[in-house]
Design a protein around this motif. Sequence first.
Motif, short mmCIF file in Angstrom:
data_model
loop_
_atom_site.label_atom_id
_atom_site.label_comp_id
_atom_site.label_asym_id
_atom_site.label_seq_id
_atom_site.Cartn_x
_atom_site.Cartn_y
_atom_site.Cartn_z
N LYS A 284 -18.40 19.60 23.65
CA LYS A 284 -19.03 19.49 24.99
C LYS A 284 -18.70 18.14 25.65
O LYS A 284 -19.59 17.46 26.19
N GLY A 285 -17.45 17.74 25.53
CA GLY A 285 -16.99 16.51 26.18
C GLY A 285 -17.30 15.23 25.41
O GLY A 285 -16.99 14.14 25.86
N GLU A 286 -17.90 15.38 24.25
CA GLU A 286 -18.27 14.20 23.46
C GLU A 286 -17.04 13.49 22.90
O GLU A 286 -16.98 12.28 22.85
N LEU A 287 -16.05 14.28 22.50
CA LEU A 287 -14.80 13.71 21.96
C LEU A 287 -13.64 14.06 22.88
O LEU A 287 -13.48 15.20 23.27
N THR A 288 -12.85 13.04 23.16
CA THR A 288 -11.63 13.27 23.95
C THR A 288 -10.47 12.65 23.20
O THR A 288 -10.46 11.45 22.98
N ILE A 289 -9.52 13.48 22.79
CA ILE A 289 -8.37 12.95 22.05
C ILE A 289 -7.33 12.46 23.06
O ILE A 289 -6.96 13.19 23.97
N THR A 290 -6.87 11.24 22.85
CA THR A 290 -5.83 10.72 23.76
C THR A 290 -4.47 11.22 23.28
O THR A 290 -4.27 11.48 22.09
#
Lengths: 117, 241
Positions: A44-50
């Motif tokens: 739910k948008g908590e983790l964003t992988i670059t």
Amino acid sequence: MYFYSMKKSSLYKGCLEPILLRLLKDHGRMYGYQMTQMVKDITKGELTITEGALYPLLHKLEEQGIVETETEMNGNRMRKYYSLTKAGKKQTSIAMEEMKAFMQSLEYIVNPKIALG
Amino acid sequence: MITDEQLLKIDSYCDEFGSQYLDVKEEVQDHLISFVENEIEENVIDFEHAYKKMKEVFPKEEFNMIIKSKKICLEKKYTKLIENEFLTFFNPPKIFLTIGLILTACFFPLIKTIIHKDFQVIILIAFLITLYVIIYPRLKRLQSFNDSKKKPLLSVKVKSRYEIFVRIVIILLHLSNTIRFFISDFSAIYLFKSFNPENKLTYFNLMLILVVLTFMFGWASVVVRDKMYEKIRNDYPSAFA
């Protein structure tokens, strides 16, 4: 470096590999952008992988023979798909077991009552 | 789905930051396009705004990191391939052939009777074989570069390092022969002879051993190079289309 997740980035360091392996195990084959979006959606948008973290890791896994790639035309461009190799599937099971053990250990530290009980 | 014109704009952005290599671009480009398409669809914005956002989210540093890791991955991949192919090349029959040729070069009895004229012919043949081994990959590489001129590959760049290594080894092997040819008191040969009390091994024998080694190494390197070339072609067929 691994994640942009405001205050918690250091907590998630080192978890990217098992996360990707799990995703590939569940979905068969995936392309890079799909992986980043799926992690974002699931958490739910908590983790964003670059991208700067995702692709070097995928390259490393490819070089180790854990993932393999195939390229296909998608509309007017090429798309590279990643999937687990036979060795990769074994590695995923090991990584999941390690992850569970790690989470269990954390649980004991965070909630000592469980360990005592 | 973005238009061809919009795709070219993203393509130029990739080129600008050093991912002009097709093998790097083929994953980065799709990622950027997917990002732009997603932005257009989810946030209902036009291409220009989505493109601007993409440039903010995907700066030069991200490209550098990806290119660097891809290079390391390719280097390891081809090193492993070279090792495997060399081992495959030197199968039992070829090992016996190499040992047999070296033993022949060491103990061939007629060698002592061969005079300078024959000696020079053998040198010339060895030189021509080596020249072929050195020049042939270069011609082939030039051809491959011409094939992929519009779509350069990082893999080809990594592969060319291997060819430089092969040439250095072959040149060194030849140099050792040339030095022996001009300098009779080459200390290594005396050292070699000191282990051979019966003095069976002559300068000429040793030179022949080097010719055998050069030949076998040259043969193996050509086979390995071709396997690498084949692998690159299979992995990135669009670069050679």
